[in-house]
Scaffold this motif. Sequence first.
Motif, PDB file in Angstrom:
ATOM      1  N   VAL A   1       0.674  -1.188   0.001  1.00  0.00           N
ATOM      2  CA  VAL A   1       0.089  -0.022  -0.015  1.00  0.00           C
ATOM      3  C   VAL A   1       0.902   1.172  -0.089  1.00  0.00           C
ATOM      4  O   VAL A   1       1.710   1.444   0.907  1.00  0.00           O
ATOM      5  CB  VAL A   1      -1.029  -0.038   1.102  1.00  0.00           C
ATOM      6  CG1 VAL A   1      -1.651   1.163   1.399  1.00  0.00           C
ATOM      7  CG2 VAL A   1      -1.958  -1.155   1.144  1.00  0.00           C
ATOM      8  N   GLY A   2       0.567   2.106  -0.805  1.00  0.00           N
ATOM      9  CA  GLY A   2       1.436   3.509  -1.015  1.00  0.00           C
ATOM     10  C   GLY A   2       2.542   3.023  -1.858  1.00  0.00           C
ATOM     11  O   GLY A   2       3.723   3.455  -1.645  1.00  0.00           O
ATOM     12  N   ALA A   3       2.356   2.258  -2.788  1.00  0.00           N
ATOM     13  CA  ALA A   3       3.334   1.816  -3.956  1.00  0.00           C
ATOM     14  C   ALA A   3       3.935   3.010  -4.866  1.00  0.00           C
ATOM     15  O   ALA A   3       4.747   2.537  -5.676  1.00  0.00           O
ATOM     16  CB  ALA A   3       2.858   0.467  -4.812  1.00  0.00           C
ATOM     17  N   ARG A   4       3.568   4.217  -4.809  1.00  0.00           N
ATOM     18  CA  ARG A   4       4.068   5.146  -5.806  1.00  0.00           C
ATOM     19  C   ARG A   4       4.955   6.061  -4.807  1.00  0.00           C
ATOM     20  O   ARG A   4       5.982   6.863  -5.400  1.00  0.00           O
ATOM     21  CB  ARG A   4       2.914   6.307  -6.002  1.00  0.00           C
ATOM     22  CG  ARG A   4       2.100   5.806  -7.147  1.00  0.00           C
ATOM     23  CD  ARG A   4       2.921   5.969  -8.557  1.00  0.00           C
ATOM     24  NE  ARG A   4       1.991   5.473  -9.705  1.00  0.00           N
ATOM     25  CZ  ARG A   4       1.387   6.276 -10.397  1.00  0.00           C
ATOM     26  NH1 ARG A   4       1.123   7.361  -9.970  1.00  0.00           N
ATOM     27  NH2 ARG A   4       0.772   6.059 -11.447  1.00  0.00           N
ATOM     28  N   GLY A   5       5.181   5.907  -3.495  1.00  0.00           N
ATOM     29  CA  GLY A   5       6.162   6.376  -2.851  1.00  0.00           C
ATOM     30  C   GLY A   5       7.417   5.591  -3.049  1.00  0.00           C
ATOM     31  O   GLY A   5       7.529   4.503  -3.583  1.00  0.00           O
ATOM     32  N   ALA A   6       8.618   6.339  -2.518  1.00  0.00           N
ATOM     33  CA  ALA A   6       9.977   5.690  -2.653  1.00  0.00           C
ATOM     34  C   ALA A   6       9.931   4.340  -2.270  1.00  0.00           C
ATOM     35  O   ALA A   6      10.607   3.486  -2.779  1.00  0.00           O
ATOM     36  CB  ALA A   6      10.878   6.881  -2.054  1.00  0.00           C
ATOM     37  N   ILE A   7       9.710   4.285  -0.673  1.00  0.00           N
ATOM     38  CA  ILE A   7       9.947   3.135  -0.042  1.00  0.00           C
ATOM     39  C   ILE A   7       8.938   1.804  -0.515  1.00  0.00           C
ATOM     40  O   ILE A   7       9.287   0.782  -0.947  1.00  0.00           O
ATOM     41  CB  ILE A   7       9.620   3.178   1.270  1.00  0.00           C
ATOM     42  CG1 ILE A   7      10.763   3.995   1.837  1.00  0.00           C
ATOM     43  CG2 ILE A   7       9.730   1.951   2.193  1.00  0.00           C
ATOM     44  CD1 ILE A   7      10.881   4.244   3.382  1.00  0.00           C
ATOM     45  N   GLY A   8       7.696   2.630  -1.045  1.00  0.00           N
ATOM     46  CA  GLY A   8       6.715   1.591  -1.419  1.00  0.00           C
ATOM     47  C   GLY A   8       7.477   0.999  -2.903  1.00  0.00           C
ATOM     48  O   GLY A   8       6.898  -0.245  -3.061  1.00  0.00           O
ATOM     49  N   GLU A   9       7.599   1.981  -3.760  1.00  0.00           N
ATOM     50  CA  GLU A   9       8.176   1.363  -4.953  1.00  0.00           C
ATOM     51  C   GLU A   9       9.240   0.132  -4.830  1.00  0.00           C
ATOM     52  O   GLU A   9       9.307  -0.560  -5.563  1.00  0.00           O
ATOM     53  CB  GLU A   9       8.680   2.428  -5.874  1.00  0.00           C
ATOM     54  CG  GLU A   9       7.646   3.322  -6.489  1.00  0.00           C
ATOM     55  CD  GLU A   9       8.026   4.447  -7.618  1.00  0.00           C
ATOM     56  OE1 GLU A   9       9.278   4.659  -7.596  1.00  0.00           O
ATOM     57  OE2 GLU A   9       7.505   4.691  -8.300  1.00  0.00           O
ATOM     58  N   ALA A  10      10.078   0.596  -3.714  1.00  0.00           N
ATOM     59  CA  ALA A  10      11.242  -0.297  -3.599  1.00  0.00           C
ATOM     60  C   ALA A  10      10.910  -1.720  -2.978  1.00  0.00           C
ATOM     61  O   ALA A  10      11.390  -2.763  -3.341  1.00  0.00           O
ATOM     62  CB  ALA A  10      12.273   0.428  -2.539  1.00  0.00           C
ATOM     63  N   PHE A  11       9.663  -1.704  -2.102  1.00  0.00           N
ATOM     64  CA  PHE A  11       9.234  -2.851  -1.719  1.00  0.00           C
ATOM     65  C   PHE A  11       8.790  -3.678  -2.682  1.00  0.00           C
ATOM     66  O   PHE A  11       8.851  -4.877  -2.917  1.00  0.00           O
ATOM     67  CB  PHE A  11       8.007  -2.774  -0.561  1.00  0.00           C
ATOM     68  CG  PHE A  11       8.356  -2.466   0.840  1.00  0.00           C
ATOM     69  CD1 PHE A  11       9.160  -3.104   1.341  1.00  0.00           C
ATOM     70  CD2 PHE A  11       7.857  -1.469   1.354  1.00  0.00           C
ATOM     71  CE1 PHE A  11       9.731  -3.017   2.642  1.00  0.00           C
ATOM     72  CE2 PHE A  11       8.322  -1.032   2.873  1.00  0.00           C
ATOM     73  CZ  PHE A  11       9.043  -2.025   3.546  1.00  0.00           C
ATOM     74  N   VAL A  12       7.950  -3.132  -3.923  1.00  0.00           N
ATOM     75  CA  VAL A  12       7.573  -3.863  -5.026  1.00  0.00           C
ATOM     76  C   VAL A  12       8.696  -4.500  -5.715  1.00  0.00           C
ATOM     77  O   VAL A  12       8.554  -5.684  -6.159  1.00  0.00           O
ATOM     78  CB  VAL A  12       6.705  -2.973  -5.705  1.00  0.00           C
ATOM     79  CG1 VAL A  12       6.235  -3.598  -6.891  1.00  0.00           C
ATOM     80  CG2 VAL A  12       5.493  -2.408  -4.878  1.00  0.00           C
ATOM     81  N   ALA A  13       9.667  -3.538  -5.867  1.00  0.00           N
ATOM     82  CA  ALA A  13      10.843  -3.914  -6.921  1.00  0.00           C
ATOM     83  C   ALA A  13      11.535  -5.302  -6.062  1.00  0.00           C
ATOM     84  O   ALA A  13      11.911  -6.474  -6.861  1.00  0.00           O
ATOM     85  CB  ALA A  13      11.791  -2.959  -7.078  1.00  0.00           C
ATOM     86  N   GLN A  14      11.600  -5.382  -4.484  1.00  0.00           N
ATOM     87  CA  GLN A  14      12.232  -6.212  -4.223  1.00  0.00           C
ATOM     88  C   GLN A  14      11.451  -7.559  -4.255  1.00  0.00           C
ATOM     89  O   GLN A  14      12.014  -8.607  -4.375  1.00  0.00           O
ATOM     90  CB  GLN A  14      12.544  -5.876  -2.772  1.00  0.00           C
ATOM     91  CG  GLN A  14      13.401  -4.800  -2.492  1.00  0.00           C
ATOM     92  CD  GLN A  14      14.960  -5.123  -2.356  1.00  0.00           C
ATOM     93  OE1 GLN A  14      15.196  -6.304  -2.046  1.00  0.00           O
ATOM     94  NE2 GLN A  14      15.870  -4.074  -2.586  1.00  0.00           N
ATOM     95  N   LEU A  15      10.134  -7.345  -3.862  1.00  0.00           N
ATOM     96  CA  LEU A  15       9.323  -8.532  -3.827  1.00  0.00           C
ATOM     97  C   LEU A  15       9.081  -9.317  -5.163  1.00  0.00           C
ATOM     98  O   LEU A  15       8.937 -10.313  -5.115  1.00  0.00           O
ATOM     99  CB  LEU A  15       7.931  -8.154  -3.352  1.00  0.00           C
ATOM    100  CG  LEU A  15       8.100  -7.836  -1.773  1.00  0.00           C
ATOM    101  CD1 LEU A  15       6.502  -7.315  -1.409  1.00  0.00           C
ATOM    102  CD2 LEU A  15       7.934  -9.047  -1.077  1.00  0.00           C
ATOM    103  N   GLN A  16       9.080  -8.447  -6.197  1.00  0.00           N
ATOM    104  CA  GLN A  16       9.119  -9.003  -7.434  1.00  0.00           C
ATOM    105  C   GLN A  16      10.226  -9.736  -7.851  1.00  0.00           C
ATOM    106  O   GLN A  16      10.374 -10.836  -8.845  1.00  0.00           O
ATOM    107  CB  GLN A  16       8.738  -8.149  -8.642  1.00  0.00           C
ATOM    108  CG  GLN A  16       7.584  -7.381  -8.566  1.00  0.00           C
ATOM    109  CD  GLN A  16       7.333  -6.258  -9.487  1.00  0.00           C
ATOM    110  OE1 GLN A  16       8.074  -5.485 -10.081  1.00  0.00           O
ATOM    111  NE2 GLN A  16       6.053  -5.851  -9.850  1.00  0.00           N
TER     112      GLN A  16
END
Length: 233
Positions: free
Chosen positions: A15-30
């Motif tokens: 949740v909040g995947a447009r922020g810096a940390i949110g985007e980084a979480f998505v990239a790491q999980l992918q």
Amino acid sequence: MVLSSFPDGFRALVVGARGAIGEAFVAQLQGVSHCGGVTAIHRQSEPPLDLEDEGSVARAAQALRARGPFHLVLVATGLLHTPQFLPEKRLGQLHMAQMVQTFRVNTFGPALLLAHLAPLLARERAVFGVLSAKVGSIGDNRLGGWYSYRASKAALNMVLKTAAIELQRQQPNTVLVALHPGTVDSALSAPFRGGEIGRPAALAAQQMLAVVDSLVPADSGSFVAYDGQRLPW
């Protein structure tokens, strides 16, 4: 193995995947081979999510039912400043509008998310992590200032701690955790030398995911820093 405590094919929600940390979480999980799917939501996603709109939170949760159950939920949202205001340094700078908006984003929104998403958590293992902040620690407050932000994060911690007690009875394999990301180079920290003293968001996300991976049900209701340090309430 990264996130080896989670089962093969585990599902994650950021949740909040447009922020810096949110985007980084998505990239790491992918990049995690045994992750079965990552759902990223924000204001412009499908479903869209506006943390300041209770109806939006409810609609998003309903739409997400078909994509669950979720083994990992990370709420990477937060408000420290806007073009209209900066954190208060003195009591004389307190204003109702700033306090209300800060609490709506930092406390009320995540609390409603937790209420609506708790039924969507996997029963065998689930971690629900919210980004808090060390400055929200009452016991660690030595500098003062930043009234609304500190108070809203302290209130968020209390919501999470209270919910952990309830879910421990109903969903004993669920871990709720307040995560302190440290100073990260992001839009949130930019006015406060974030680019100079902060860590890259990718590193912060990697460190917090390592912390998440280490958590067990007995840790539910904890306040943990990116390096694994347990923080005082």
